[in-house]
Design a protein around this motif. Structure first.
Motif, PDB file in Angstrom:
ATOM      1  N   ASP A  20       0.824  -1.214   0.000  1.00 13.24           N
ATOM      2  CA  ASP A  20       0.000   0.000   0.000  1.00 13.24           C
ATOM      3  C   ASP A  20       0.857   1.264   0.000  1.00 13.24           C
ATOM      4  O   ASP A  20       0.629   2.195   0.771  1.00 13.24           O
ATOM      5  CB  ASP A  20      -0.964   0.027   1.192  1.00 13.24           C
ATOM      6  N   ARG A  60     -12.498   5.859   7.080  1.00 13.58           N
ATOM      7  CA  ARG A  60     -12.693   6.415   5.743  1.00 13.58           C
ATOM      8  C   ARG A  60     -14.179   6.421   5.398  1.00 13.58           C
ATOM      9  O   ARG A  60     -14.672   7.340   4.756  1.00 13.58           O
ATOM     10  CB  ARG A  60     -11.910   5.593   4.720  1.00 13.58           C
ATOM     11  N   ALA A  82     -15.245   7.556  -3.077  1.00 10.22           N
ATOM     12  CA  ALA A  82     -14.216   6.623  -2.605  1.00 10.22           C
ATOM     13  C   ALA A  82     -12.822   7.201  -2.822  1.00 10.22           C
ATOM     14  O   ALA A  82     -11.957   7.098  -1.948  1.00 10.22           O
ATOM     15  CB  ALA A  82     -14.355   5.280  -3.321  1.00 10.22           C
ATOM     16  N   ARG A  83     -12.609   7.838  -3.991  1.00 10.46           N
ATOM     17  CA  ARG A  83     -11.314   8.481  -4.258  1.00 10.46           C
ATOM     18  C   ARG A  83     -11.054   9.609  -3.268  1.00 10.46           C
ATOM     19  O   ARG A  83      -9.944   9.771  -2.772  1.00 10.46           O
ATOM     20  CB  ARG A  83     -11.262   9.008  -5.686  1.00 10.46           C
ATOM     21  N   GLY A  85     -12.234   9.883  -0.225  1.00  4.70           N
ATOM     22  CA  GLY A  85     -11.912   9.263   1.059  1.00  4.70           C
ATOM     23  C   GLY A  85     -10.478   8.777   1.109  1.00  4.70           C
ATOM     24  O   GLY A  85      -9.781   8.957   2.116  1.00  4.70           O
ATOM     25  N   GLN A  86     -10.020   8.200   0.006  1.00  5.60           N
ATOM     26  CA  GLN A  86      -8.634   7.726  -0.064  1.00  5.60           C
ATOM     27  C   GLN A  86      -7.665   8.899  -0.015  1.00  5.60           C
ATOM     28  O   GLN A  86      -6.648   8.847   0.683  1.00  5.60           O
ATOM     29  CB  GLN A  86      -8.418   6.916  -1.336  1.00  5.60           C
ATOM     30  N   GLN A  87      -7.960   9.981  -0.733  1.00  4.91           N
ATOM     31  CA  GLN A  87      -7.096  11.165  -0.720  1.00  4.91           C
ATOM     32  C   GLN A  87      -6.993  11.746   0.685  1.00  4.91           C
ATOM     33  O   GLN A  87      -5.902  12.117   1.128  1.00  4.91           O
ATOM     34  CB  GLN A  87      -7.640  12.238  -1.668  1.00  4.91           C
ATOM     35  N   GLU A  89      -7.472  10.176   3.597  1.00  5.34           N
ATOM     36  CA  GLU A  89      -6.693   9.280   4.448  1.00  5.34           C
ATOM     37  C   GLU A  89      -5.209   9.362   4.128  1.00  5.34           C
ATOM     38  O   GLU A  89      -4.371   9.418   5.025  1.00  5.34           O
ATOM     39  CB  GLU A  89      -7.183   7.843   4.315  1.00  5.34           C
ATOM     40  N   GLU A  90      -4.861   9.385   2.844  1.00  2.00           N
ATOM     41  CA  GLU A  90      -3.447   9.468   2.458  1.00  2.00           C
ATOM     42  C   GLU A  90      -2.814  10.767   2.939  1.00  2.00           C
ATOM     43  O   GLU A  90      -1.680  10.769   3.404  1.00  2.00           O
ATOM     44  CB  GLU A  90      -3.309   9.327   0.946  1.00  2.00           C
TER      45      GLU A  90
END
Length: 159
Positions: A20, A60, A82-83, A85-87, A89-90
């Motif tokens: 990841d 997330r 979803a993207r 949420g990922q951004q 979190e990252e």
């Protein structure tokens, strides 16, 4: 780490790999007692500290759920959410802190949301920033226009 088969408290690491994009480590282990192999995944735990002082694990899904409300009736897909949420979190993990104040989570949401949908951004910002007047909205709309409009060419720049 207990062996999932015999519950022995010891295990030997056979292989470790970063997964990841560096957010986790995958380890292949072997139990010295029953000699069976198993895999573990180690991740930095990210927790959110609320204003009340309560600490809870970062979710997330909770970020996406909050943003989904702001996006109701807007042309935003589940994949877009979803993207986002990922951004979020990252960007929080990239900060290198294990404990994140809840306000920082909101700030991390605002940037990607502004790029995703201006109306949803205003809806979310109005709650997050506690707008109390029409002037607050006008000021945010002006900031949004300045952010989204392409910069004008100066007279000295060639066309």
């Amino acid at each position: 780490m207990y062996c999932p088969y015999c519950r022995n408290t010891d295990s030997r690491v056979l292989d470790s790999r970063v997964v990841d994009d560096g957010a986790a480590i995958r380890r292949r282990r072997q139990c010295p007692s029953c000699e069976r192999r198993f895999t573990t995944l180690e991740q930095m735990q990210l927790v959110v500290v609320k204003r009340s002082g309560v600490v809870e694990a970062f979710s997330r899904d909770k970020v996406v759920g909050g943003v989904r409300k702001a996006c109701k009736g807007r042309p935003v897909s589940d994949a877009d959410l979803a993207r986002l949420g990922q951004q979020v979190e990252e960007s929080l993990r990239a900060g290198g802190q294990g404990e994140i104040p809840a306000d920082e989570v909101g700030l991390a949401i605002l940037g990607p949301l502004r790029s995703l949908d201006a109306v949803a951004y205003l809806r979310f910002a109005s709650v997050y920033k506690h707008y109390s007047s029409v002037e607050d909205f006008e000021s945010e709309i002006e900031n949004l226009r300045n952010h989204l409009s392409p910069p004008a060419l100066s007279a000295s720049e060639p066309n």
